[in-house]
Design an enzyme around this catalytic site. Sequence first.
Site, PDB file in Angstrom:
ATOM      1  CE  LYS A 110       5.795 -41.639 -13.495  1.00  0.00           C
ATOM      2  NZ  LYS A 110       5.074 -40.645 -14.244  1.00  0.00           N
ATOM      3  CE  LYS A 189      17.912 -34.654 -11.832  1.00  0.00           C
ATOM      4  NZ  LYS A 189      16.564 -34.575 -12.155  1.00  0.00           N
ATOM      5  CE  LYS A 192       8.807 -30.910 -13.578  1.00  0.00           C
ATOM      6  NZ  LYS A 192      10.022 -30.550 -14.286  1.00  0.00           N
TER       7      LYS A 192
HETATM    8  P1  ADP Z   1      12.940 -32.251 -13.004  1.00  0.00           P
HETATM    9  O1  ADP Z   1      13.977 -33.276 -12.640  1.00  0.00           O
HETATM   10  O2  ADP Z   1      12.768 -31.238 -11.928  1.00  0.00           O
HETATM   11  O3  ADP Z   1      11.631 -32.888 -13.420  1.00  0.00           O
HETATM   12  P2  ADP Z   1      13.282 -31.771 -15.822  1.00  0.00           P
HETATM   13  O4  ADP Z   1      13.367 -33.256 -16.019  1.00  0.00           O
HETATM   14  O5  ADP Z   1      12.082 -31.063 -16.341  1.00  0.00           O
HETATM   15  O6  ADP Z   1      13.499 -31.457 -14.273  1.00  0.00           O
HETATM   16  O7  ADP Z   1      14.600 -31.133 -16.435  1.00  0.00           O
HETATM   17  C1  ADP Z   1      14.698 -30.090 -17.387  1.00  0.00           C
HETATM   18  C2  ADP Z   1      16.158 -29.883 -17.742  1.00  0.00           C
HETATM   19  O8  ADP Z   1      16.902 -29.470 -16.587  1.00  0.00           O
HETATM   20  C3  ADP Z   1      16.860 -31.161 -18.255  1.00  0.00           C
HETATM   21  O9  ADP Z   1      17.814 -30.833 -19.235  1.00  0.00           O
HETATM   22  C4  ADP Z   1      17.501 -31.678 -17.013  1.00  0.00           C
HETATM   23  O10 ADP Z   1      18.579 -32.541 -17.300  1.00  0.00           O
HETATM   24  C5  ADP Z   1      17.931 -30.405 -16.304  1.00  0.00           C
HETATM   25  N1  ADP Z   1      17.978 -30.622 -14.863  1.00  0.00           N
HETATM   26  C6  ADP Z   1      16.939 -30.893 -14.047  1.00  0.00           C
HETATM   27  N2  ADP Z   1      17.332 -31.045 -12.771  1.00  0.00           N
HETATM   28  C7  ADP Z   1      18.668 -30.870 -12.774  1.00  0.00           C
HETATM   29  C8  ADP Z   1      19.678 -30.882 -11.752  1.00  0.00           C
HETATM   30  N3  ADP Z   1      19.372 -31.108 -10.503  1.00  0.00           N
HETATM   31  N4  ADP Z   1      20.944 -30.645 -12.119  1.00  0.00           N
HETATM   32  C9  ADP Z   1      21.265 -30.407 -13.418  1.00  0.00           C
HETATM   33  N5  ADP Z   1      20.377 -30.358 -14.414  1.00  0.00           N
HETATM   34  C10 ADP Z   1      19.098 -30.591 -14.122  1.00  0.00           C
END
Ligand code: ADP
Length: 324
Positions: A110, A189, A192
Amino acid sequence: MRILSGIQPSGTLHMGNYFGMMKRMVDYQEQNELFCFIVNYHALTSVFEGDKLRQGTFNAACDFLALGLDPDKSVFWVQSDVPEVTELTWLLSNVTGMGLLERGHSYKDKTAKGIPANHGLFAYPVLMAADILLYGGERVPVGKDQKQHLEMARDIAIRFNNIYGETFVVPEPDIAGDVATVPGTDGQKMSKSYGNTIEIFADEKTLKDKIMKLKTDSIPVDEPKPVEGNVLYDLYALFLDDAGKEALKERFLTPGLRYGDVKKEIFATILEYFAPYRDERARLAKDRQFVVETMQKGAMKARQAASFYIDKARRNVGLDYWNR
Ligand code: ADP
Ligand code: TRP
């Protein structure tokens, strides 16, 4: 084994969340002591509308319950229903070096982008360590992106134990090799924050659009297709066992495969796989009272487990002045 993990209520659930964390949690509840929570305090670092947070928290609860998390077999609650976690955050803050936090990826990213970071974002890993240590979590299933946060939680636990004597369990990260990173629609990857997600409860049309628009290479039909780094292969493989993956690999390596056909299969597979969960999700969303009561009962169980560690921590740092 006590298995523990949390998820932010800050967006709609996608396949990365499901395969990276939620599915594995649901599978673990059969043989283990499962602690699962919705981290609404953490979401405050990025969500600044009360209604959005309220709705997001309720949605995340429905999602998990619909996906098979059983509140009788596990401990499932909303983070802020056990506010002791913020007290523990303070105790841990005082053994957490600035250097450790300054190396934090999310904070560094950030600030590198010129986005002003607030103290909550900077201290995010300490709150996350408190989440884990407060409940004696031994193993923490997360996606690869959370690896650094887990290392920080371990460092903080070890340091606290060194200074104050054995207080906390030092947690182990649990990052599944084959689903460590679920790719998004652009091959990066799935996240969101990249706008490349495939939501597991998306309506049929949206889902179809997203799958049909998946980015592929332009290798001619009559040539073999690569498997490595191929988003179609990687997404499809999430739904297959080892034999299924082998067969799929064979199809990719055999000339003649049409990406358009594979996309249609992926679409049908996703739709079918999540159909029962989708119905249950719709039912739960209408039963607000049941969902809220379930979360509150979960919080009571969580609080009981927390009291053991928070009391020990309070004593070990010397907050129990009456004991002199
Ligand atoms: P985002 O990256 O969409 O903001 P979060 O950080 O809220 O998702 O992730 C919530 C959970 O899902 C965490 O344990 C994260 O490691 C897992 N996760 C998120 N995106 C992925 C991905 N593309 N592949 C594997 N695990 C993921
Ligand atoms: N930081 C995690 C994420 O963004 C969520 C989280 C908060 C968490 N506290 C936790 C995960 C404790 C595991 C354990 O995905």
